[in-house]
Design a protein around this motif. Structure first.
Motif, PDB file in Angstrom:
ATOM      1  N   UNK A  75       0.810  -1.222   0.000  1.00  8.56           N
ATOM      2  CA  UNK A  75       0.000   0.000   0.000  1.00  8.56           C
ATOM      3  C   UNK A  75       0.843   1.272   0.000  1.00  8.56           C
ATOM      4  N   UNK A  76       1.984   1.247   0.684  1.00  7.74           N
ATOM      5  CA  UNK A  76       2.814   2.441   0.786  1.00  7.74           C
ATOM      6  C   UNK A  76       4.269   2.078   0.978  1.00  7.74           C
ATOM      7  N   UNK A  77       5.130   3.056   0.852  1.00  8.44           N
ATOM      8  CA  UNK A  77       6.564   2.811   0.982  1.00  8.44           C
ATOM      9  C   UNK A  77       6.924   2.243   2.356  1.00  8.44           C
ATOM     10  N   UNK A  78       6.214   2.684   3.389  1.00  4.95           N
ATOM     11  CA  UNK A  78       6.513   2.219   4.740  1.00  4.95           C
ATOM     12  C   UNK A  78       6.189   0.734   4.920  1.00  4.95           C
ATOM     13  N   UNK A  79       5.455   0.145   3.990  1.00  6.02           N
ATOM     14  CA  UNK A  79       5.083  -1.274   4.070  1.00  6.02           C
ATOM     15  C   UNK A  79       6.125  -2.204   3.445  1.00  6.02           C
ATOM     16  N   UNK A  80       7.183  -1.641   2.910  1.00  9.31           N
ATOM     17  CA  UNK A  80       8.241  -2.445   2.287  1.00  9.31           C
ATOM     18  C   UNK A  80       9.219  -2.857   3.371  1.00  9.31           C
ATOM     19  N   UNK A  81       9.526  -4.162   3.423  1.00  5.32           N
ATOM     20  CA  UNK A  81      10.362  -4.680   4.503  1.00  5.32           C
ATOM     21  C   UNK A  81      11.821  -4.923   4.118  1.00  5.32           C
ATOM     22  N   UNK A  82      12.248  -4.362   3.003  1.00  4.80           N
ATOM     23  CA  UNK A  82      13.655  -4.441   2.583  1.00  4.80           C
ATOM     24  C   UNK A  82      14.128  -3.019   2.273  1.00  4.80           C
ATOM     25  N   UNK A  83      15.443  -2.787   2.324  1.00  3.63           N
ATOM     26  CA  UNK A  83      15.935  -1.453   1.969  1.00  3.63           C
ATOM     27  C   UNK A  83      15.625  -1.112   0.511  1.00  3.63           C
ATOM     28  N   UNK A  84      15.212   0.117   0.288  1.00  2.00           N
ATOM     29  CA  UNK A  84      14.864   0.600  -1.053  1.00  2.00           C
ATOM     30  C   UNK A  84      15.911   1.614  -1.499  1.00  2.00           C
ATOM     31  N   UNK A  85      16.455   1.402  -2.690  1.00  2.00           N
ATOM     32  CA  UNK A  85      17.438   2.338  -3.234  1.00  2.00           C
ATOM     33  C   UNK A  85      16.769   3.503  -3.949  1.00  2.00           C
ATOM     34  N   UNK A  86      15.757   3.192  -4.758  1.00  2.00           N
ATOM     35  CA  UNK A  86      15.108   4.217  -5.589  1.00  2.00           C
ATOM     36  C   UNK A  86      13.592   4.153  -5.417  1.00  2.00           C
TER      37      UNK A  86
END
Length: 168
Positions: A75-86
């Motif tokens: 749903x949102x960036x905060x829901x991603x459980x791995x480091x995001x580069x871009x």
């Protein structure tokens, strides 16, 4: 990452874009669509084929429990459980400020705004937080242009040339 401060006409040095595309491996694609004929779908598929992990960010798809090209939508960036580069944004310019804030909050290195998308205030805030910002460009197109793939289709990229370099 280089500090990319675009000129008013959004001119970015090829070396800066190359560096971003080389160093980023995980991309959060905000506005990714499961619809095969949407630009975000094409871009996601292409970037996956080039070895990037692309995580679709779309509340409508996430609510439906969808996967897009093998990746579970969130749903949102905060829901991603791995480091995001871009963070690659397929949203209109008015939607960018909260996305930029989330990109800063998750520790992304790059905020990339797609073709036709520009928000100078959000870009300045992201730059001040240490992110590289690229506006009004597509990483799929830039990858193809800089790798020479687009040149094979008859487009003059200016990257590969049969002309001899002449010193002025």
């Amino acid at each position: 990452m280089p500090d990319t401060a675009a000129l008013p006409d959004e001119v970015y040095a090829d070396d800066e874009i190359r560096s971003v595309l080389r160093e980023c491996r995980t991309i959060a694609m905000v506005g990714a669509s499961a619809n095969w004929n949407r630009p975000s779908f094409f871009a996601m598929k292409y970037l996956q084929e080039k070895g990037y992990r692309v995580i679709p960010v779309n509340p409508k798809e996430e609510a439906a429990g969808s996967e897009i090209l093998g990746e579970k939508a969130v749903a949102g960036l905060k829901d991603i459980d791995v480091p995001v580069d871009m963070v690659d944004c397929f949203r209109n310019s008015d939607a960018i400020p909260p996305i930029a804030d989330e990109a800063i909050g998750i520790g992304a290195k790059v905020l990339w705004l797609q073709l036709g998308v520009r928000h100078d205030e959000a870009a300045a805030k992201a730059r001040a937080a240490g992110l590289t910002v690229i506006q009004n460009r597509c990483p799929k197109i830039e990858y193809g242009r800089l790798s020479g793939e687009i040149g094979w289709m008859g487009v003059n990229t200016g990257v590969i040339s049969s002309r001899r370099n002449r010193r002025v």
